[in-house]
Each structure stands twice: as C-alpha cells, then as structure tokens.
Design a protein around this motif. Structure first.
Motif, PDB file in Angstrom:
ATOM      1  N   HIS A 226     -12.081   1.012  -3.830  1.00 52.79           N
ATOM      2  CA  HIS A 226     -10.771   1.519  -4.230  1.00 52.79           C
ATOM      3  C   HIS A 226     -10.453   2.844  -3.540  1.00 52.79           C
ATOM      4  CE1 HIS A 226     -10.883  -1.531  -7.397  1.00 52.79           C
ATOM      5  NE2 HIS A 226      -9.590  -1.276  -7.597  1.00 52.79           N
ATOM      6  N   LEU A 227     -11.449   3.712  -3.433  1.00 49.22           N
ATOM      7  CA  LEU A 227     -11.212   4.997  -2.786  1.00 49.22           C
ATOM      8  C   LEU A 227     -10.884   4.811  -1.302  1.00 49.22           C
ATOM      9  CD1 LEU A 227     -14.008   7.203  -4.406  1.00 49.22           C
ATOM     10  CD2 LEU A 227     -11.580   7.091  -4.996  1.00 49.22           C
ATOM     11  N   ALA A 234      -2.928   6.331   1.893  1.00 47.68           N
ATOM     12  CA  ALA A 234      -2.457   7.712   2.031  1.00 47.68           C
ATOM     13  C   ALA A 234      -2.278   8.077   3.499  1.00 47.68           C
ATOM     14  CB  ALA A 234      -3.446   8.672   1.356  1.00 47.68           C
ATOM     15  N   TRP A 235      -3.149   7.571   4.360  1.00 48.77           N
ATOM     16  CA  TRP A 235      -3.076   7.881   5.795  1.00 48.77           C
ATOM     17  C   TRP A 235      -1.959   7.104   6.486  1.00 48.77           C
ATOM     18  CZ3 TRP A 235      -5.334  11.381   8.938  1.00 48.77           C
ATOM     19  CH2 TRP A 235      -5.238  11.175  10.319  1.00 48.77           C
ATOM     20  N   GLU A 236      -1.848   5.812   6.136  1.00 52.54           N
ATOM     21  CA  GLU A 236      -0.890   4.960   6.837  1.00 52.54           C
ATOM     22  C   GLU A 236       0.538   5.133   6.317  1.00 52.54           C
ATOM     23  OE1 GLU A 236      -0.147   0.165   7.664  1.00 52.54           O
ATOM     24  OE2 GLU A 236      -1.970   0.878   6.667  1.00 52.54           O
ATOM     25  N   ARG A 237       0.687   5.188   4.997  1.00 53.96           N
ATOM     26  CA  ARG A 237       2.028   5.207   4.412  1.00 53.96           C
ATOM     27  C   ARG A 237       2.448   6.593   3.919  1.00 53.96           C
ATOM     28  NH1 ARG A 237       1.414  -0.089   0.448  1.00 53.96           N
ATOM     29  NH2 ARG A 237       0.596  -1.538   2.024  1.00 53.96           N
ATOM     30  N   ASN A 238       1.549   7.556   4.016  1.00 56.21           N
ATOM     31  CA  ASN A 238       1.825   8.893   3.500  1.00 56.21           C
ATOM     32  C   ASN A 238       2.193   8.825   2.016  1.00 56.21           C
ATOM     33  OD1 ASN A 238       2.049  11.681   3.634  1.00 56.21           O
ATOM     34  ND2 ASN A 238       4.212  11.633   4.215  1.00 56.21           N
ATOM     35  N   SER A 239       1.417   8.047   1.260  1.00 56.65           N
ATOM     36  CA  SER A 239       1.690   7.796  -0.147  1.00 56.65           C
ATOM     37  C   SER A 239       1.194   8.949  -1.012  1.00 56.65           C
ATOM     38  CB  SER A 239       1.019   6.491  -0.592  1.00 56.65           C
ATOM     39  OG  SER A 239       1.102   6.332  -1.979  1.00 56.65           O
ATOM     40  N   ALA A 240       2.122   9.592  -1.726  1.00 61.63           N
ATOM     41  CA  ALA A 240       1.744  10.702  -2.609  1.00 61.63           C
ATOM     42  C   ALA A 240       0.908  10.198  -3.778  1.00 61.63           C
ATOM     43  CB  ALA A 240       2.994  11.410  -3.110  1.00 61.63           C
ATOM     44  N   SER A 242      -1.250   7.732  -3.753  1.00 63.50           N
ATOM     45  CA  SER A 242      -2.615   7.522  -3.274  1.00 63.50           C
ATOM     46  C   SER A 242      -3.367   8.842  -3.172  1.00 63.50           C
ATOM     47  CB  SER A 242      -2.589   6.814  -1.912  1.00 63.50           C
ATOM     48  OG  SER A 242      -1.995   5.538  -2.012  1.00 63.50           O
ATOM     49  N   VAL A 243      -2.687   9.866  -2.678  1.00 65.13           N
ATOM     50  CA  VAL A 243      -3.331  11.176  -2.547  1.00 65.13           C
ATOM     51  C   VAL A 243      -3.765  11.705  -3.905  1.00 65.13           C
ATOM     52  CG1 VAL A 243      -2.954  13.580  -1.877  1.00 65.13           C
ATOM     53  CG2 VAL A 243      -2.081  11.723  -0.427  1.00 65.13           C
ATOM     54  N   MET A 244      -2.938  11.509  -4.936  1.00 65.54           N
ATOM     55  CA  MET A 244      -3.273  12.006  -6.275  1.00 65.54           C
ATOM     56  C   MET A 244      -4.323  11.142  -6.969  1.00 65.54           C
ATOM     57  SD  MET A 244       0.392  13.274  -7.815  1.00 65.54           S
ATOM     58  CE  MET A 244       1.197  11.719  -7.464  1.00 65.54           C
ATOM     59  N   LEU A 245      -4.295   9.840  -6.707  1.00 68.73           N
ATOM     60  CA  LEU A 245      -5.216   8.942  -7.404  1.00 68.73           C
ATOM     61  C   LEU A 245      -6.644   9.037  -6.878  1.00 68.73           C
ATOM     62  CD1 LEU A 245      -3.063   5.700  -7.829  1.00 68.73           C
ATOM     63  CD2 LEU A 245      -3.798   7.293  -9.608  1.00 68.73           C
ATOM     64  N   ILE A 246      -6.826   9.416  -5.608  1.00 70.44           N
ATOM     65  CA  ILE A 246      -8.176   9.483  -5.034  1.00 70.44           C
ATOM     66  C   ILE A 246      -9.070  10.436  -5.828  1.00 70.44           C
ATOM     67  CG2 ILE A 246      -9.507  10.220  -3.016  1.00 70.44           C
ATOM     68  CD1 ILE A 246      -7.230   9.100  -1.287  1.00 70.44           C
ATOM     69  N   PRO A 247      -8.694  11.714  -6.014  1.00 69.80           N
ATOM     70  CA  PRO A 247      -9.569  12.590  -6.812  1.00 69.80           C
ATOM     71  C   PRO A 247      -9.590  12.215  -8.285  1.00 69.80           C
ATOM     72  CG  PRO A 247      -7.537  13.726  -6.242  1.00 69.80           C
ATOM     73  CD  PRO A 247      -7.537  12.445  -5.470  1.00 69.80           C
ATOM     74  N   ALA A 248      -8.464  11.711  -8.811  1.00 67.43           N
ATOM     75  CA  ALA A 248      -8.420  11.352 -10.231  1.00 67.43           C
ATOM     76  C   ALA A 248      -9.405  10.231 -10.552  1.00 67.43           C
ATOM     77  CB  ALA A 248      -6.999  10.936 -10.617  1.00 67.43           C
ATOM     78  N   ILE A 249      -9.434   9.200  -9.705  1.00 69.62           N
ATOM     79  CA  ILE A 249     -10.342   8.074  -9.939  1.00 69.62           C
ATOM     80  C   ILE A 249     -11.792   8.504  -9.753  1.00 69.62           C
ATOM     81  CG2 ILE A 249     -11.083   5.853  -9.000  1.00 69.62           C
ATOM     82  CD1 ILE A 249      -8.178   5.214  -8.446  1.00 69.62           C
TER      83      ILE A 249
END
Length: 333
Positions: A226-227, A234-240, A242-249
């Motif tokens: 998942h990470l 986050a890299w391909e779509r610049n998804s905010a 995804s950026v927030m969920l990575i550390p949260a998960i």
C-alpha cells in the motif's frame, strides 16, 4: 462537485442521519431486550473466554475463492449486458448483479474451502455458539462505532472539498435518487443489509484476517504494498491524499501493533486486523473518500472477529451500520 453519501451540507442531512441513528437504536435495542430477556443482555455475561481457532486454510484456498468471485461477477455482468443492454458502469446493473452473486459466491466459496482443505463453516466463524450474546455485542458496538465512523467520514469529505478532489457517489445512492419500484427497494435492502455484510465478513474477516494472523510477515507485505502504491500515485498524479495517507498508514500500523501488544492475548493479531482493514478499504476505493471511514469501521469489525472468534457479531455491526446509512439516504430523498 458531486459529494459522497452522508456529506453534511444542510440541516436536512444532519437531522436525517441523527434521526435514522436514534430510531434504529431505540427499535433494535427494544427488540433485542424483549426477544432475549435472559442474562444475555447483561454486560458481564457477554464476553466469553478468549479462544483461538485453528486456521486450516492457506493461500491456495483464498486465491481460489477470489478467482471464483471475479469469474462469477464477470459472467453475471456479461449476462446482464446481453439481456438488458446495460453497461458495467450502470449503477442498477451493479446492484442487481451483486444481489444475485453474493449467495452464489458464498456457497461456491464454502465448497472450494471444503474440497481443498476440508475446512468447515465453523472454523471460519460461521457458527451459532453464544449467538444471543453475539447479537448484543454487535448492537452495543454499533452504538459507539457508528458515530465515530460518520465523524471520520465528514472530516474526510471536508478535507476532500478543501483539496478539490471530486467525491464519488455510491451506486445505491444513484438508484435512490431515481424512481424505484417496490421490488427494487427489496433488492437494495437485500444487498445492503444481508448480502454485503455476510459476504464481506466471510471473505475479509473469515478467510483473510485469520490467515494473516497466522503469517504476520504477509501483513507487513500488505502494508508495504500500500505504501509503494500510494508513493507511486503521489509521484505520478501529484495526489495530496496519497501524500497525507503515506505517513498516516505507516504510523498507524506501528501504533496499532504496540496497542495490540498491550491489549490483545495474541499480540500479532493486531497486524492482521490492520492489514485486513487496508485491503477492505482498498476494495471500496472506487467510492472516494469512503475508504477512509471504511478503514476505521473495519478495525472495529476485525477486533470483534478476533475477540469473539465468530463472524456473527461483526455481521450484526456491519448490517446495522449499513441500515443507518440506508435509512438516512431514504430520509434525505
């Protein structure tokens, strides 16, 4: 911008959700009290001794069940497309296919598991041991879990709006906004209140979670997968998101594991509950941002499955939660 179900945008929606919850809490509580007036309703008699059932199935059985699931749904969609000239994206087609597929999935899955490993329904959690207590456990946990999940949902919707990400309505929500015949209401009720809770608890909490508890390293790989996926988005779509969920998960996984070591008789099961919840949320990823609150709900469902070693309590909680959502949707229409 479209908003997902239960977004609080007016007093009508607030009163609909609160009214559905209050009405359901009173009626279901009174029903359980008068139907089962024995000691089963007393709190100190609800929880039995913590048990740990043997996991007699493996990746082969789970893979076979998943393959049968995909094949069956694909065949039914093709049949519906030929008969009704509907596309797979049509909301009504999805609901009707689901209504037919769910009981067939369950029967085929039970047969596969028995044939490949001689595993009976009771080993998976489909048994009636202490069933009255299980009903009460599911109801009591629904009382506090549901408000928490809906609060998380509203927070996710507000954040979603702030980020400018379009929300995706549920197929059932699309159907409810149009004219419905009485039989369509019965189909929706069947899917929401019986089909989905039974099948999803069977597959995720009945099959996946105990197996992940047997192999904690696989749960770690689920987290890592998942990470990696979120990092790619986050890299391909610049998804905010995804950026927030990575550390949260990641941090949530560590915290939940430490909590399990303090609170659970079998600490490694915490990682299995968390990993199963990630997979369960991912299965609902096409209805954004529903996976965020669904993940929280799944943690509660997974803990009930572990604590009771039965699927009945989690099915009751799941069904009651869906009923609250359905009643609120009807009240808003």
């Amino acid at each position: 911008m479209q908003r997902a179900s239960f977004a609080i945008t007016s007093w009508q929606e607030i009163t609909a959700l609160g009214g559905a919850y209050a009405l359901q809490a009173i009626l279901v509580g009174l029903g359980l009290y008068f139907l089962f007036p024995q000691r089963s309703w007393r709190l100190h008699t609800l929880w039995g001794r913590q048990r740990d059932r043997y996991v007699g199935w493996g990746l082969a059985q789970i893979g076979a069940v998943f393959f049968a699931w995909m094949v069956l749904d694909t065949v039914l969609v093709l049949i519906a497309d030929m008969l009704g000239k509907r596309s797979q994206e049509d909301a009504a087609t999805q609901i009707y296919v689901t209504a037919v597929a769910m009981p067939v999935r369950l029967l085929v899955s039970l047969w596969i598991i028995w044939r490949l490993g001689e595993v009976g329904p009771a080993q998976i959690g489909l048994h009636g041991y202490r069933w009255r207590q299980q009903l009460w456990i599911g109801y009591i946990h629904w009382l506090w879990v549901t408000p928490c999940v809906f609060l998380v949902h509203q927070g996710a919707l507000l954040l979603n709006d702030w980020l400018g990400t379009p929300a995706t309505p549920h197929p059932i929500e699309k159907i409810l906004h149009g004219p419905m015949a009485w039989w369509q209401v019965l189909v929706v009720a069947w899917v929401v209140l019986i089909g989905a809770p039974v099948w999803e608890e069977f597959f995720f909490r009945g099959l996946l979670q105990p197996w992940l508890g047997r192999y904690p390293l696989v749960g770690d790989l689920v987290l890592l997968g998942h990470l990696v996926l979120l990092t790619g988005q986050a890299w391909e779509r610049n998804s905010a998101w995804s950026v927030m969920l990575i550390p949260a998960i990641g941090l949530g996984y560590i915290a939940f594991d430490r909590l399990g070591k303090k609170r659970l008789a079998h600490p490694w099961q915490a990682r299995a509950i968390y990993a199963t919840s990630l997979l369960f949320a991912t299965a609902h990823a096409d209805i954004w941002p529903t996976p965020v609150p669904i993940f929280v709900l799944s943690l509660a469902l997974g803990w009930l499955r572990y604590r009771t070693q039965s699927l009945l309590a989690s099915m009751v909680l799941h069904s009651l939660f869906n009923l609250t959502s359905l009643l609120a949707a009807f009240l808003r229409c």
